[in-house]
Scaffold this motif. Structure first.
Motif, mmCIF file in Angstrom:
data_model
loop_
_atom_site.group_PDB
_atom_site.id
_atom_site.type_symbol
_atom_site.label_atom_id
_atom_site.label_comp_id
_atom_site.label_asym_id
_atom_site.label_seq_id
_atom_site.Cartn_x
_atom_site.Cartn_y
_atom_site.Cartn_z
ATOM 1 N N LEU B 60 0.231 -1.423 -0.072
ATOM 2 C CA LEU B 60 -0.321 -0.003 0.364
ATOM 3 C C LEU B 60 0.730 1.292 -0.113
ATOM 4 O O LEU B 60 0.987 2.364 -0.754
ATOM 5 C CB LEU B 60 -1.364 -0.183 1.480
ATOM 6 C CG LEU B 60 -2.024 -0.344 1.170
ATOM 7 C CD1 LEU B 60 -2.860 -0.880 1.918
ATOM 8 C CD2 LEU B 60 -2.826 -1.043 -0.078
ATOM 9 N N SER B 61 1.685 1.008 0.868
ATOM 10 C CA SER B 61 3.098 1.671 0.329
ATOM 11 C C SER B 61 3.199 2.800 -0.438
ATOM 12 O O SER B 61 3.945 3.676 -0.807
ATOM 13 C CB SER B 61 4.326 2.218 1.079
ATOM 14 O OG SER B 61 5.317 1.419 0.978
ATOM 15 N N ARG B 62 3.354 2.173 -1.370
ATOM 16 C CA ARG B 62 3.928 1.824 -3.288
ATOM 17 C C ARG B 62 3.255 1.743 -4.380
ATOM 18 O O ARG B 62 3.925 1.869 -5.571
ATOM 19 C CB ARG B 62 5.684 1.459 -2.877
ATOM 20 C CG ARG B 62 5.042 -0.323 -2.992
ATOM 21 C CD ARG B 62 6.709 -1.388 -2.692
ATOM 22 N NE ARG B 62 6.100 -2.927 -2.940
ATOM 23 C CZ ARG B 62 7.291 -3.199 -2.324
ATOM 24 N NH1 ARG B 62 8.936 -3.377 -2.241
ATOM 25 N NH2 ARG B 62 6.877 -4.848 -2.728
ATOM 26 N N SER B 63 2.295 1.158 -4.163
ATOM 27 C CA SER B 63 1.879 1.003 -5.281
ATOM 28 C C SER B 63 0.290 1.410 -4.931
ATOM 29 O O SER B 63 -0.073 1.509 -3.517
ATOM 30 C CB SER B 63 1.808 -0.468 -5.562
ATOM 31 O OG SER B 63 2.568 -0.930 -5.558
ATOM 32 N N ASP B 64 -0.936 2.122 -6.539
ATOM 33 C CA ASP B 64 -2.144 2.761 -6.436
ATOM 34 C C ASP B 64 -3.345 0.966 -6.095
ATOM 35 O O ASP B 64 -3.978 0.974 -5.271
ATOM 36 C CB ASP B 64 -2.007 3.012 -7.351
ATOM 37 C CG ASP B 64 -1.396 4.082 -8.297
ATOM 38 O OD1 ASP B 64 -0.835 4.597 -7.332
ATOM 39 O OD2 ASP B 64 -0.409 3.774 -9.176
ATOM 40 N N VAL B 65 -2.353 -0.094 -6.609
ATOM 41 C CA VAL B 65 -3.229 -1.136 -5.958
ATOM 42 C C VAL B 65 -2.577 -2.528 -6.056
ATOM 43 O O VAL B 65 -2.005 -2.414 -6.313
ATOM 44 C CB VAL B 65 -4.194 -1.650 -8.112
ATOM 45 C CG1 VAL B 65 -4.718 -2.648 -7.949
ATOM 46 C CG2 VAL B 65 -5.015 -0.729 -8.525
ATOM 47 N N VAL B 66 -3.590 -3.040 -4.958
ATOM 48 C CA VAL B 66 -3.026 -4.315 -4.302
ATOM 49 C C VAL B 66 -3.509 -5.283 -4.626
ATOM 50 O O VAL B 66 -5.191 -5.329 -4.458
ATOM 51 C CB VAL B 66 -2.559 -4.453 -3.234
ATOM 52 C CG1 VAL B 66 -1.682 -5.304 -2.085
ATOM 53 C CG2 VAL B 66 -1.780 -3.178 -2.348
ATOM 54 N N ILE B 67 -3.063 -6.378 -4.703
ATOM 55 C CA ILE B 67 -4.248 -7.940 -5.302
ATOM 56 C C ILE B 67 -3.674 -8.747 -4.684
ATOM 57 O O ILE B 67 -2.334 -9.300 -4.861
ATOM 58 C CB ILE B 67 -4.587 -7.890 -7.013
ATOM 59 C CG1 ILE B 67 -4.516 -6.400 -7.300
ATOM 60 C CG2 ILE B 67 -5.654 -8.948 -7.350
ATOM 61 C CD1 ILE B 67 -5.100 -6.707 -9.495
ATOM 62 N N ALA B 68 -4.051 -9.549 -4.028
ATOM 63 C CA ALA B 68 -4.010 -10.839 -2.825
ATOM 64 C C ALA B 68 -4.333 -12.263 -4.139
ATOM 65 O O ALA B 68 -5.503 -11.791 -3.335
ATOM 66 C CB ALA B 68 -3.961 -10.278 -1.632
ATOM 67 N N THR B 69 -3.365 -12.870 -3.446
ATOM 68 C CA THR B 69 -4.125 -14.148 -4.017
ATOM 69 C C THR B 69 -4.648 -15.113 -2.918
ATOM 70 O O THR B 69 -3.410 -15.354 -2.371
ATOM 71 C CB THR B 69 -4.625 -15.100 -5.645
ATOM 72 O OG1 THR B 69 -2.841 -15.028 -5.467
ATOM 73 C CG2 THR B 69 -4.328 -14.264 -6.434
ATOM 74 N N GLY B 70 -5.340 -16.436 -1.744
ATOM 75 C CA GLY B 70 -4.646 -17.351 -1.599
ATOM 76 C C GLY B 70 -5.384 -16.703 0.089
ATOM 77 O O GLY B 70 -5.088 -15.424 0.261
ATOM 78 N N GLY B 71 -6.076 -17.779 0.577
ATOM 79 C CA GLY B 71 -5.805 -17.854 2.141
ATOM 80 C C GLY B 71 -7.295 -17.182 2.696
ATOM 81 O O GLY B 71 -7.060 -16.703 3.153
ATOM 82 N N LEU B 72 -8.342 -16.883 1.837
ATOM 83 C CA LEU B 72 -9.298 -16.665 1.617
ATOM 84 C C LEU B 72 -10.397 -17.870 2.231
ATOM 85 O O LEU B 72 -11.834 -17.901 1.807
ATOM 86 C CB LEU B 72 -9.911 -16.396 0.881
ATOM 87 C CG LEU B 72 -9.192 -14.673 0.157
ATOM 88 C CD1 LEU B 72 -10.194 -14.018 -0.848
ATOM 89 C CD2 LEU B 72 -9.829 -13.860 1.228
ATOM 90 N N GLY B 73 -9.950 -19.013 2.216
ATOM 91 C CA GLY B 73 -10.500 -20.396 2.534
ATOM 92 C C GLY B 73 -11.477 -20.296 3.761
ATOM 93 O O GLY B 73 -11.416 -19.483 4.403
ATOM 94 N N PRO B 74 -11.310 -21.559 3.995
ATOM 95 C CA PRO B 74 -12.632 -21.738 5.432
ATOM 96 C C PRO B 74 -11.745 -22.208 6.140
ATOM 97 O O PRO B 74 -11.739 -22.497 7.204
ATOM 98 C CB PRO B 74 -13.177 -22.685 5.101
ATOM 99 C CG PRO B 74 -13.053 -23.616 3.767
ATOM 100 C CD PRO B 74 -12.339 -22.876 3.016
#
Lengths: 420, 420
Positions: B60-74
């Protein structure tokens, strides 16, 4: 002793443009884990001097070992050398002995060396270098005043692997000392990931070593147990009881506790029984055959497959009856059963495994996309099953494949139990 | 306007252990580039709350857009939600409408929902969510007070792609405005990468826009032309003359100038001719069938394949003569020719395509690993070819597959020229 903490930096705009996949990071991570080095971060940056320098500074601030790949070639966009020198606040020094090496290398290949290649003789002051067997880009080994180690190896996978295997991994293994990280992957099919997690919840809630991770893909759930110890044997001993308990709680669903592919398990069972299998497939389009023939020596248990993509071929080649085609149709358990019998006969196999169905996206023969019909025929019996698989064409095929192979696995396991 | 600067974060210890490759980062990077969003960094971190939080803060300190993948499961190790909440300094709020969605989803699939799934209804305060079609993990959309956008999508590739394509990419395309990076991939087979590079050298030496990249894989060379412009059309206009020139310099080798798979090209040709094909394979083990049946609607041109992995099956099913089996053997052009004739007959196809050979690692029937024999039969003729393919079992199969399909392509192109 604390485990060494490592970080991998992929350098190259082609990674950020998505033109290549950073497979090097995976290969390196796997090898580092095996020698007990903890990989804590991956970074990828483009061919931009500031960003490369910043990435190296960040890595050195938080990791004991930094390994960069890419950007060591002779072209203008190869600036990893400059980035390292900037991060370490040293200058680049040209090494005449690397120049000689480069000239000889080109001469041996009978190629004229473009002068541009000589930038590969530049090394950050105080650093060591690794001369390559493959390719022309030397690797770099830098040790900081804080005793942190920074390696740079080429991005071309074969060249990277050569230097990792020949130099970097042996050095780090010696530093890491006796330490082993061992993973065991238990693979299940026919059950949902959340169901697996629920059944194993209490078992893993408190377990930090081995740690557990779940991975789901179409038609399969993987439970990975990872243990850390000073020796491989000790790590295996930590894993063993948990692996057995997982197996005991999910009987039937677990097809391997040693990360085998489902088709490898089947190959083992067929070998043990001295039995052969042949397939008949439409929906799966040859993928049953492909999986069963993947291993060297497959011809001892796999006879072949009739990939019958039309109703006529099912009739003419496999002997599916006109009655079945006119009645329940080519997408039916009846048809699958006749296909299984047919392939068993024409290939003279002990078992015949058949799949028919609708991969989609459109319905076929009045049946909705996702319809899967399976059948298995053997000397003393046959069985069949049908279900609706979720997802798109590719996922439906994968579910069908997985379910058919699992039907075969269960049959072979029953047979083996009956025999012994 | 400055291009949006994006960063991709892969979350998951399995990435750092090298157990999976972070292919998601490549897929996302490629799509972001296409809509004019600059991907400046990739990161990967493990399932560790502190490190996930730190990674998000850095991004967040260096980019306008951050997209994370993974770690959203149950499961217990899925903690991307917590990491985002920590980085944004907000709490997680359970959303009853997501709970309802999850219960309905499970009910529709006829499965009982484990309570553990309800953690997927937790959303960082103030964030929006994306309900999934596939799978059960909702995605997240967070906008920071500094108007930076942070997305989280699942790590399962199909679920990630669904949310990227349905939500994230359209949102970012709208924000990025008119800017386009267009890549065109020209694919060749039957020629070495270095030969391609030599023939095209002068053409690309001075060209920065479009830029050119070469990628080689078994049996294929890709030449990628990438142009940047304010509109897609303008970028296409920059690419077109170079693509035509590449095609003109390498006639016969180029099978597509629009990144089609070889089997797609063949499907198009078969459709245009109203012709059908059937295969007979041993060495390739079903992969010809799999490739030719990959597309929806394949049944209009693909009749099937006889995957005959034994000599008996070649004789009994395809009608290979005893004379051929006793003479030149099952690894011979004669055998391939008879297989091609046989499959054409039993499947009643216009063309019969056959492959036999030795995938290795061991010799077979007196022929060394890598031996590949191909044949094609059609109403008015037949042809055959044989060669030694380099590499291991998988590479040999890939070369064989590619060469067989390319033999078919050339035949169909000749036919189409003769017809018109």
């Amino acid at each position: 002793m604390e485990a060494l903490k490592a970080e991998i930096i992929g350098v190259g705009t082609e990674i950020l443009l998505g033109q290549i996949c950073n497979n090097n990071a995976q290969w390196m991570s796997e090898r580092l884990a095996q020698i007990g080095v903890d990989v804590a971060y991956h970074q990828a940056v483009g061919d931009n001097l500031d960003r490369i320098e910043t990435a190296f500074r960040l890595a050195l601030s938080r990791s004991d070992v930094v390994i960069a790949t890419g950007g060591l070639g002779p072209t203008q966009d190869d600036i990893t050398r400059e980035g390292i020198a900037a991060a370490l606040e040293v200058r680049l020094v040209r090494h005449p002995e690397i120049e000689d090496f480069l000239r000889e290398k080109f001469a041996r290949l009978g190629r004229r060396m473009a002068e541009i290649n000589l930038v590969q003789a530049d090394v950050p002051e105080g650093a060591e270098y690794i001369l390559p067997d493959r390719g022309t880009a030397p690797g770099l080994i830098c040790v900081t005043p804080q005793r942190k180690r920074m390696y740079a190896v080429p991005g071309v996978p074969a060249e990277m692997r050569e230097m990792m295997t020949g130099t970097v991994l042996p050095e780090l293994a010696a530093l890491a000392g006796p330490s082993a990280l061992v993973s065991r992957t238990i693979r299940l099919t026919g059950i949902a990931e959340s169901k697996v997690a629920e059944i194993l919840d209490d078992l893993f809630r408190a377990s930090a070593n081995p740690s557990v991770a779940y991975l789901a893909s179409s038609g399969e759930v993987k439970v990975r147990l990872t243990a850390k110890a000073t020796t491989r044997e000790e790590a295996e001993r930590l894993i063993e009881p948990l692996a057995l308990e997982v197996h005991a709680r999910l009987p039937g669903f677990v097809f391997t506790t040693t990360d085998e592919e489902l088709e490898q398990v089947i190959a083992r069972l067929l070998d043990a029984l001295g039995a052969t299998v042949a397939c008949a497939e439409s929906l799966t389009g040859g993928s049953l055959a492909l999986r069963l023939s993947a291993a060297p020596g497959a011809s001892s248990y796999f006879k072949g497959s009739a990939v019958t993509y039309t109703a006529e071929a099912k009739r003419d080649i496999l002997g599916v009856s006109q009655q079945t085609m006119d009645g329940p149709g080519v997408v039916s358990e009846e048809c699958a059963r006749e296909m299984a019998l047919g392939t068993r006969r024409i290939f003279q196999a002990d078992l015949g495994l058949a799949v028919t169905g609708v991969a989609g996206p459109d319905p076929h023969d009045g049946k909705p996309p996702g319809t899967v019909c399976l059948a298995l025929a053997w000397d003393r019996g046959r069985q069949s099953d049908s279900f609706r698989a979720p997802g798109d064409r590719e996922q439906v095929r994968r579910w069908a494949e997985q379910s058919a192979l699992d039907m075969l696995r269960h049959r072979l396991e029953d047979q083996l139990r009956a025999d012994t």
